[in-house]
Design an enzyme around this catalytic site. Structure first.
Site, mmCIF file in Angstrom:
data_model
loop_
_atom_site.group_PDB
_atom_site.id
_atom_site.type_symbol
_atom_site.label_atom_id
_atom_site.label_comp_id
_atom_site.label_asym_id
_atom_site.label_seq_id
_atom_site.Cartn_x
_atom_site.Cartn_y
_atom_site.Cartn_z
ATOM 1 N N ASP A 76 27.879 38.409 1.893
ATOM 2 C CA ASP A 76 26.973 37.537 1.146
ATOM 3 C C ASP A 76 26.689 36.304 1.978
ATOM 4 O OD1 ASP A 76 25.609 36.179 -1.163
ATOM 5 O OD2 ASP A 76 26.503 37.842 -2.245
ATOM 6 N N HIS A 92 20.650 37.366 0.468
ATOM 7 C CA HIS A 92 22.088 37.070 0.539
ATOM 8 C C HIS A 92 22.641 37.396 1.928
ATOM 9 C CE1 HIS A 92 22.739 35.912 -3.629
ATOM 10 N NE2 HIS A 92 22.005 36.929 -4.013
ATOM 11 N N GLU A 132 18.016 39.185 -5.915
ATOM 12 C CA GLU A 132 17.802 37.758 -5.638
ATOM 13 C C GLU A 132 17.312 37.516 -4.203
ATOM 14 O OE1 GLU A 132 21.059 35.954 -8.802
ATOM 15 O OE2 GLU A 132 21.698 36.284 -6.734
#
Length: 780
Positions: free
Chosen positions: A202, A272, A336
């Site tokens: 991440d 990410h 995201e």
């Protein structure tokens, strides 16, 4: 004398067996079997107990039995013998290929334990049931010779409801050692979970060694700082990191496989990826410089989808990941991923043009570019014999029917995916995010990201929504809980957040709906906690604490506190803030709390023999509105309604957790509340409590308007407070906003609190609506 001693020893043995068989049989199993016939009598293990494994079972099943025998010997001192044929006083294991993959038949008689299964996991689960029926000490490392090493007789025909029974673990935000990961695998095995979804990369850290790209761990595994609590621009300036070598990863994969658990790795892309960009800046749209993020949340910088070298990187990484992890599935994240960099990147725009991607009513060209990335990665995995899983955002921009969707933003995306023919794993934030709080009294809890997912809410979850047809429902492969670790810096806290919620999760995953019974679950949880104790695990005890529910009784002008706890343990309480003891008032019925004073603090304890729990502490602050139920023009958002209008005038101020029941949430309409004070009073000030959490799109109010009426007179505006939207992100927190005006006589007050219609440009959700959360309306 020798004959007498032998006789006495034999007599003692017989008496012990009679005593064992006369004990009440208990079946404290979690998950509970779907079909069980309880029978009198017990099977007792001793040094003459034998194990017979039918030759067709193979080496893996034999290894499972050796593992069981070794653990039993370590904790009981009993050494089981291996037999070449069936006999009495033993465990007999046979294959039954007609059973489902993870099903098992288990017959516990007074003379034998018989197991039949089609696969090694079926045998594992049967033995796990036997272990749960044994003394909890069997799960420990200590020799306990004086325990009753026997199990109650029963016939069990059992199989799981879902083939996918998972737990997710994030090690990118906080790193956990191989031994700590194994502890989590051990507790998964207790409850018959079969999949660990391991989030390895991440923005905040890259945790898997990739030999072709050594800088991923040399640079990407270490961040220079970590934000302090939820202070978004305040850092500890302490380097933090860690990673697993490929040998360590293979060791954990084997350890998990020996427990019947498959590990699915996640390499989150194309968003990410700050840890990867910090290591190899040429993979980004701007070229950097980048750094491993010390802040939680979403970053605008992502992998450049326009560069061929990006896809070379992805494929080379996945080749090494697939070599380490033999799982059918590889998780590629896909969640995201902001498109801001792609919108301005020449390479990305060139690829969009070459692919002929266009904006339409369903999304932008950049959304379809992510769809291209997803499909290209999926084809690569398919070509190598693997299948892809992604978070539900992978549906944006189109998705081939081969990919499995993990639905985290509620269940609706999972429903849509199933209707489109995709396989689905249900993992909605509510109730399956185990980084959410377990208690409403968050002031006494370790810091968490927010939310509220108690054990009972987890238990009640049904992964198959009613709106799916029987055929569509077949696409729901199963469910998992997610453990994101932004606010879990230690192993102790990690375990605390997982247990005992994982026990409730296991019955969601294993039991057919008609066989679930929450009261039975509560009756069995005590034995499970004994197992956790034997394993040396740290777990939450909220199930055994006092819980309170607080409502407004307008007819009496008071607050009514209803207390409860598991079982019939006595509750004692005080209202003056002193610590309650057994000499304090015993709770027998709801407590009426007068609002005649300015403040009051309720404290309550439950008295139990073996479990020490925390004191319930609930402070109240009263004003002229307290005890008078507000009338709302529009309902709060259904997700954040909780106690309804009562929340606004119950004297309870909320904390930083918007899901603890102290707040009402609005997004599409203003909060418009009218409060009848019951009689004419002088009023000169209205104060509201508001929550600000920019990462959760929760903004301050933009305007507060106050109206008043006396008697039958119409409402007139008496005050207004304009609150400008912040030009840049300021501090999160619980705030109070006061609207003051010249004193007026009033019997009714109307308060209108406006939400943020358009989130400002500095925020990642620019242009969207902002949430408004209010806890109290105070009138003075």
């Amino acid at each position: 004398m020798k004959k007498l001693n032998r006789y006495l020893a034999l007599l003692a043995t017989v008496l012990a067996l009679i005593s064992c068989q006369s004990e009440e049989n208990r079946y404290d199993l979690i998950p509970y079997p779907n079909h069980i016939e309880q029978m009198p009598g017990r099977f007792a293990f001793d040094n003459h107990t034998q194990i017979f494994v039918s030759p067709e079972c193979g080496d893996e099943i034999t290894g499972v039995l050796k593992q069981f025998a070794g653990q039993l010997q370590k904790t009981s001192g009993l050494e089981l013998k291996w037999a070449e044929k069936e006999g009495k006083n033993g465990i007999v294991v046979k294959l039954n290929p007609e059973l489902a993959d993870e099903a098992y038949n288990l017959h516990i008689g007074k003379n034998n334990i018989e197991i039949a299964a089609a696969t090694p996991n079926g045998v594992r689960f049967a033995l796990q049931t036997v272990k749960q029926l044994l003394p909890a000490a069997v799960y420990g490392d200590t020799l306990v010779t004086d325990a009753n090493w026997s199990v109650p007789c029963a016939t069990i025909d059992d199989a799981p409801r879902f083939g996918y029974r998972g737990l997710h673990l994030d090690v990118a935000r906080h790193f956990f050692s191989t031994d700590e990961v194994k502890r989590i695998l051990n507790v998964m095995a207790v409850h018959k979970l079969n999949t660990l979804h391991w989030h390895l990369t991440d923005d905040q850290g890259w945790r898997v060694e990739i030999k072709k790209y050594p800088r991923l761990t040399e640079v990407g595994s270490m961040r220079s700082k970590t934000m302090i609590a939820k202070e978004w621009d305040n850092y500890d300036n302490t380097p933090y990191g860690g990673f697993y070598t490929q040998d360590e990863l293979r060791d954990i994969v084997k350890y998990a496989a020996d427990l019947g658990i498959t590990i699915i790795p996640e390499i989150d892309l194309p968003g990410h990826m700050m840890a990867a960009l910090a290591s190899y800046p040429e993979l980004g749209c701007t070229g950097g410089p980048y750094e491993v993020s010390g802040q939680w949340g979403i970053r605008d910088d992502v992998l450049c989808a326009g560069k061929d070298k990006t896809f070379d990187f992805i494929e080379n990484v996945l080749l090494e990941v697939m070599d380490i992890f033999p799982s059918k599935y590889i998780h590629i994240g896909g969640d995201e991923c902001p498109k801001l960099r792609w919108e301005k990147c020449p390479a990305c725009q060139a690829r969009i043009k070459a692919l002929g991607l266009k904006d339409d009513e369903h999304g932008t060209a950049e959304h379809y570019l992510q769809g291209y990335v997803t499909e290209r990665v999926e084809k690569f995995l398919n070509d190598h014999g693997r299948e892809m899983i992604g978070w539900d955002e992978i549906m944006e921009g189109g998705l081939s029917t081969h990919a499995t969707v993990m639905s985290w933003r509620g269940v609706s995306n999972g429903v849509e995916a199933a209707k489109q023919g995709h396989d689905v794993i249900m993992t909605p934030t509510t109730p399956l995010y185990f980084d959410y709080y377990q208690s409403r009294d968050t002031q006494t809890e370790p810091l968490a990201i927010g939310g509220y997912n108690p054990v009972d809410l987890v238990y009640k979850f049904n992964p198959v929504p009613d709106e799916l047809t029987e055929e569509e429902a077949k696409h729901i492969l199963g469910t998992q809980a997610n453990v994101w670790t932004e606010y879990m810096p230690t192993n102790e806290q990690l375990e605390y957040m997982i247990m005992p919620r994982i026990a409730a999760l296991s019955e969601v995953q294993w039991d057919q709906l008609e066989n679930k019974d929450y009261n039975r679950f509560l009756n069995h949880i005590g034995h499970i906690l004994e197992i956790y104790n034997a394993m040396g695990l740290n777990y939450a005890k909220h199930l055994f604490e006092v819980e309170g529910e607080y409502t407004v009784d307008e007819s009496k002008g008071c607050i009514v506190a209803t207390l409860r706890t598991q079982g019939d343990a006595p509750i004692y309480y005080t209202l003056d803030g002193t610590e309650p003891t057994t000499a304090s008032t015993r709770y027998t019925s709801p407590i009426e709390i007068s609002t005649d004073t300015d403040t009051c603090t309720l404290k309550a304890i439950v008295v139990r023999d073996q479990v020490k729990t925390r004191t319930l502490v609930r402070p109240f602050s009263f004003n002229k509105a307290t005890g008078h139920l507000a009338e709302l023009k529009d309902d709060p958002n259904p997700k954040y309604t909780f106690g309804g209008a009562s929340v606004l005038t119950d004297g309870i101020h909320g904390d930083f957790n918007y899901s603890n029941g102290c707040w009402l949430g609005f997004i599409d309409t203003p909060l418009d509340a009218t409060i009848d004070l019951g009689e004419t009073q002088e009023v000169s000030r209205v104060k509201i409590g508001s929550l600000v959490q920019y990462s959760e799109y929760i903004f301050p109010p933009t305007k507060i308007t106050v109206y008043a009426a006396d008697g039958d007179n119409p409402m007139t505006e008496i005050g207004k407070l304009d609150i400008p939207v912040a030009p840049k992100q300021d501090a999160d927190g619980v705030r109070e906003y006061t609207c003051e005006f010249p004193s007026v006589p009033a019997s009714k007050i109307r308060v209108v609190i406006n939400t943020t219609d358009k989130i400002p440009d500095w925020h990642g959700a620019r242009g969207e609506k902002g949430w408004l959360f209010v806890d109290e309306i105070s009138i003075n």
